[in-house]
Scaffold this active site. Structure first.
Site, PDB file in Angstrom:
ATOM      1  CE  LYS A   7      -4.292  -1.910   1.802  1.00 44.24           C
ATOM      2  NZ  LYS A   7      -5.319  -1.905   2.865  1.00 44.24           N
ATOM      3  NE  ARG A  12      -7.399  -8.800   1.310  1.00 46.51           N
ATOM      4  CZ  ARG A  12      -7.224  -7.972   0.281  1.00 46.51           C
ATOM      5  NH1 ARG A  12      -6.342  -6.965   0.381  1.00 46.51           N
ATOM      6  NH2 ARG A  12      -7.903  -8.123  -0.838  1.00 46.51           N
TER       7      ARG A  12
END
Length: 277
Positions: free
Chosen positions: A223, A258
């Site tokens: 991210k 994740r």
């Protein structure tokens, strides 16, 4: 029981989208998608998270019929060919309902059961595990993107206290609909309705979320916050930063991590687990 072991579970991200920020468009054919999922399991994935709509900043909303056509055939194949739980990554109640009918056992909702008014009921009716992510719904009349990264939705007086409060709203919403509290997992929503600085503060204080009493999923793989901490590196240059975040998650007793790159992160987690005992 999904959490019958001390080590964190590795959730492998299987994006079936042409515009996902990391691997979108890489696995467009069903056989290739199934092959990729099987490799993730061999690499150490404990859960496969199937998503048919990108939630990266700037991504467009996908019609219900299109999302169903992407994910349902994949789930039907996967449940017959791999032995780990399948998660459906969606905020649409009908997608969640049909995915569970197809064999998924986890509903991973980036809307925290708040984006679709039918979602709490569907979650309760299916009996699936539910992952409630913290997020704030943008005004979809003004934008066709569901991921807010700037503006009033990213403003917090105390980001951790507010995230806890708003996640409790999601928890109470699904419990009122009939979801068993033992089936609830929470996700602080790194990168969703938060600035980079807010993401970092939330990560630094992540252990405060344990106060809520629910298993925690952490998704920071590749991210923007990772890129920021690495001096502005692009998506494909964030693998090492993601592995550092995985080790951090292990040290903070996070229950599910994740990730896109399962093998590398599973190995990093294994070493970290051994070192902290």
């Amino acid at each position: 029981m999904l959490f019958n072991q001390k080590k964190p579970l590795i959730m492998g991200i299987l994006n079936i989208t042409p515009d996902s920020f990391s691997d979108g468009g890489s696995y467009s054919q069903l056989d290739e998608i199934v092959k990729r999922a099987k490799q993730m399991v061999l690499d150490g994935a404990d859960i496969i998270d199937v998503g048919g709509e990108s939630t990266r900043p700037g991504s467009s909303i996908v019609r219900l019929e299109e999302e169903l056509s992407r994910v349902i055939p994949v789930i039907k194949r996967l449940v017959t060919e791999i032995d780990v739980p399948i998660s459906i990554d969606t905020y649409k109640a009908e997608v969640a309902r049909q995915a569970v009918l197809a064999g998924a056992t986890i509903i991973n909702d980036i809307g925290g059961a708040k984006f679709d008014p039918l979602m709490p009921e569907v979650m309760a009716q299916t009996g699936a595990y539910v992952i409630l992510m913290h997020n704030r719904k943008p005004n979809l009349e003004k934008t066709n993107c569901i991921t807010a990264v700037s503006g009033s939705l990213t403003e917090y007086e105390d980001i951790v206290l507010t995230v806890k409060k708003e996640m409790m709203e999601s928890i109470e919403l699904v419990k009122a609909a009939g979801v068993n509290q033992d089936k609830i997992i929470i996700d602080p929503g790194i990168g969703f309705a938060k600035t980079v600085e807010g993401n970092i503060e939330l990560l630094r204080r992540i252990t405060e979320l344990h106060d809520l009493g629910y298993p925690i999923l952490l998704g920071v793989s590749k991210k923007g916050t990772i890129g920021h901490l690495l001096g502005g590196l692009g998506v494909n240059q964030r693998a090492e930063g993601t592995m550092a975040a995985t080790c951090f998650a292990v040290s903070k007793n996070i229950n599910i991590v994740r990730v896109h790159d399962v093998l590398e992160n599973a190995r990093a987690a294994r070493v970290m687990e051994a070192l902290i005992g």
